[in-house]
Design a protein around this motif. Structure first.
Motif, PDB file in Angstrom:
ATOM      1  N   LEU A   1     -35.918 -19.710 -12.458  1.00  0.00           N
ATOM      2  CA  LEU A   1     -37.059 -19.759 -13.372  1.00  0.00           C
ATOM      3  C   LEU A   1     -38.156 -18.811 -12.907  1.00  0.00           C
ATOM      4  N   GLN A   2     -38.365 -18.726 -11.589  1.00  0.00           N
ATOM      5  CA  GLN A   2     -39.364 -17.794 -11.067  1.00  0.00           C
ATOM      6  C   GLN A   2     -38.978 -16.339 -11.360  1.00  0.00           C
TER       7      GLN A   2
ATOM      8  N   GLY B   1     -39.348 -15.604 -15.006  1.00  0.00           N
ATOM      9  CA  GLY B   1     -40.760 -15.605 -15.337  1.00  0.00           C
ATOM     10  C   GLY B   1     -41.452 -14.327 -14.900  1.00  0.00           C
TER      11      GLY B   1
ATOM     12  N   ARG C   1     -39.093 -14.843 -21.957  1.00  0.00           N
ATOM     13  CA  ARG C   1     -39.324 -16.113 -22.659  1.00  0.00           C
ATOM     14  C   ARG C   1     -38.132 -17.006 -22.313  1.00  0.00           C
TER      15      ARG C   1
ATOM     16  N   ARG D   1     -47.996 -11.178 -14.775  1.00  0.00           N
ATOM     17  CA  ARG D   1     -46.760 -11.928 -14.590  1.00  0.00           C
ATOM     18  C   ARG D   1     -46.768 -12.722 -13.288  1.00  0.00           C
TER      19      ARG D   1
ATOM     20  N   ALA E   1     -37.475 -25.969 -17.679  1.00  0.00           N
ATOM     21  CA  ALA E   1     -38.123 -24.908 -18.439  1.00  0.00           C
ATOM     22  C   ALA E   1     -38.936 -25.482 -19.592  1.00  0.00           C
TER      23      ALA E   1
ATOM     24  N   SER F   1     -49.113 -15.767 -13.759  1.00  0.00           N
ATOM     25  CA  SER F   1     -48.583 -16.809 -14.645  1.00  0.00           C
ATOM     26  C   SER F   1     -47.334 -17.483 -14.092  1.00  0.00           C
ATOM     27  N   THR F   2     -46.822 -17.002 -12.952  1.00  0.00           N
ATOM     28  CA  THR F   2     -45.622 -17.588 -12.352  1.00  0.00           C
ATOM     29  C   THR F   2     -46.025 -18.332 -11.089  1.00  0.00           C
TER      30      THR F   2
END
Length: 405
Positions: free
Chosen positions: A143-144, A147, A152, A22, A372, A25-26
């Motif tokens: 968003l972070q 994420g 999702r 995670r 997003a 991917s962030t």
């Protein structure tokens, strides 16, 4: 004579396990990256969401700290309860009640900035793979957070008045999300405000279909024009399913790292458990100093003084944009907050243009990271509160040069 045997070579080291997927991917915050690049004093920085430091009530805050350290040092320097200091929660509850949202101290959890409140909510509500709905565009650090929680993330279509209620209802039925995250007043990044009727419609969707609403309100007290719009949390349809986040960062000082969340009891308790695992509690001395400040100072009068200055700076930026931006550009006129949103002609990619602009010793935040979904690459965010009107004028001149105006 025999020679000594050669020392055995050390066994090869095995690699350590990788960081969590995670985290990999962030991405990091482009705003923070830009601030690092533009830290030179000659740069006029429209990129950061930084309150004007010359407007902090330094003496008032210092006096509050002196008082708590002199009068109650044992308490101020000690561990405290996770939920927050009772004196501070009582004063915060009174402020919310006076603004139309009846609140008790026990309805509140004090957090280390409202950013932590978002992280606690993600820990309490979101399992990996769960769907979270956000505005388009959306506050980047939200968003972070979602994420990192493995959510999702889907954007709700909207317009200049915020998320579209019909589109929200369709997404809730189809995707069964856990929550909708929104900054309905002076939004980051656009500066827009969701009107009262739209807020009521969003609350009705949440009630009808079963949905949490996370209403983030760090900017709401910085109003320059018009009348205050009631919180979504104040709507009868949404009172049992709305979490309201607040902060002292924009009205007192961000360095205090003081925020809070107001939530229904079960969710608030879950957030308290998550906070125990994160940091045990928000620093006691900061909480007590903020409580002392609220008790002996008129925070509303201070905010009015700050708003008068910020209004002048907003107007200076609005006045200078026509000469700074390429023909065909459009922008909004926010009634408060710290930001305005610009859309350049479609031939511009503001991420690609940023390097040329920074060479002119000025900076903005490209719009793409706030999306997003598919980004509008011609957009950018400008913060108008940190610089004086004269500095804003010079910064816009440099911006125009960097954009080839």
């Amino acid at each position: 004579m025999t020679s000594a045997p050669a020392p055995a070579s050390a066994p090869a080291s095995a690699p350590v396990p990788p960081t969590a997927a995670r985290v990999r991917s962030t991405g990091g915050s482009p705003v923070r990256d830009i601030l690092a690049v533009t830290a030179r004093p000659e740069v006029i920085n429209f990129a950061g969401g930084l309150p004007a430091p010359e407007l902090f009530d330094r003496e008032g805050v210092a006096a509050a700290f002196r008082h708590v350290l002199e009068e109650s040092p044992a308490q101020a320097l000690q561990y405290a309860t996770t939920e927050g200091e009772p004196a501070l929660r009582s004063l915060l509850a009174a402020r919310l009640t006076a603004r139309g949202l009846p609140t008790d101290a026990d309805d509140l959890l004090v957090t280390t900035g409202s950013q932590q409140a978002l992280s606690l909510l993600a820990a309490a509500l979101v399992d990996p793979g769960d769907t979270v709905l956000v505005e388009e565009p959306c506050y980047l650090a939200a968003l972070q957070v979602f994420g990192l929680a493995g959510a999702r993330i889907l954007a709700v279509p909207g317009d200049a008045e915020g998320p579209d209620p019909d589109a929200l209802a369709d997404l809730v039925v189809r995707e069964r999300p856990k929550l909708l995250y929104t900054v309905p007043t002076f939004q980051n990044p656009t500066g827009r405000t969701v009107p009262a009727a739209r807020r009521a419609a969003l609350a009705a969707v949440a009630a009808r279909h079963g949905l949490w609403i996370v209403e983030d309100d760090p900017y709401g007290e910085l109003r320059y024009d018009g009348d205050r719009v009631p919180w979504i949390a104040a709507h009868a349809d949404a009172r049992d399913r709305t979490v309201l986040l607040g902060s002292f960062s924009k009205v007192m000082a961000p360095g205090l790292r003081l925020g809070w969340l107001r939530a229904p009891a079960e969710l608030r308790r879950a957030c308290a458990v998550a906070k125990q695992a994160a940091d045990l509690h928000t620093p006691t001395v900061n909480q007590l100093a903020a409580a002392r400040y609220l008790a002996v100072n008129d925070l509303d009068a201070h905010v009015r003084r700050v708003a008068d200055v910020y209004r002048e700076r907003r107007d200076a930026m609005l006045a200078g944009l026509p000469d700074a931006l390429p023909e065909g550009s459009v922008w909004n006129r926010p009634d408060g907050g710290m930001f305005l949103w610009v859309r350049l002609p479609s031939s511009y990619d503001t991420t690609e243009s940023l390097a040329r602009v920074v060479r002119q010793d000025v900076a903005y935040v490209p719009g793409a990271p706030f999306y997003a979904g598919e980004p509008d690459r011609s957009t950018l965010r400008l913060c108008f509160v940190t610089q004086t009107p004269e500095e804003i004028g010079e910064g816009l001149r440099r911006l125009g040069k960097g954009l080839g105006r």
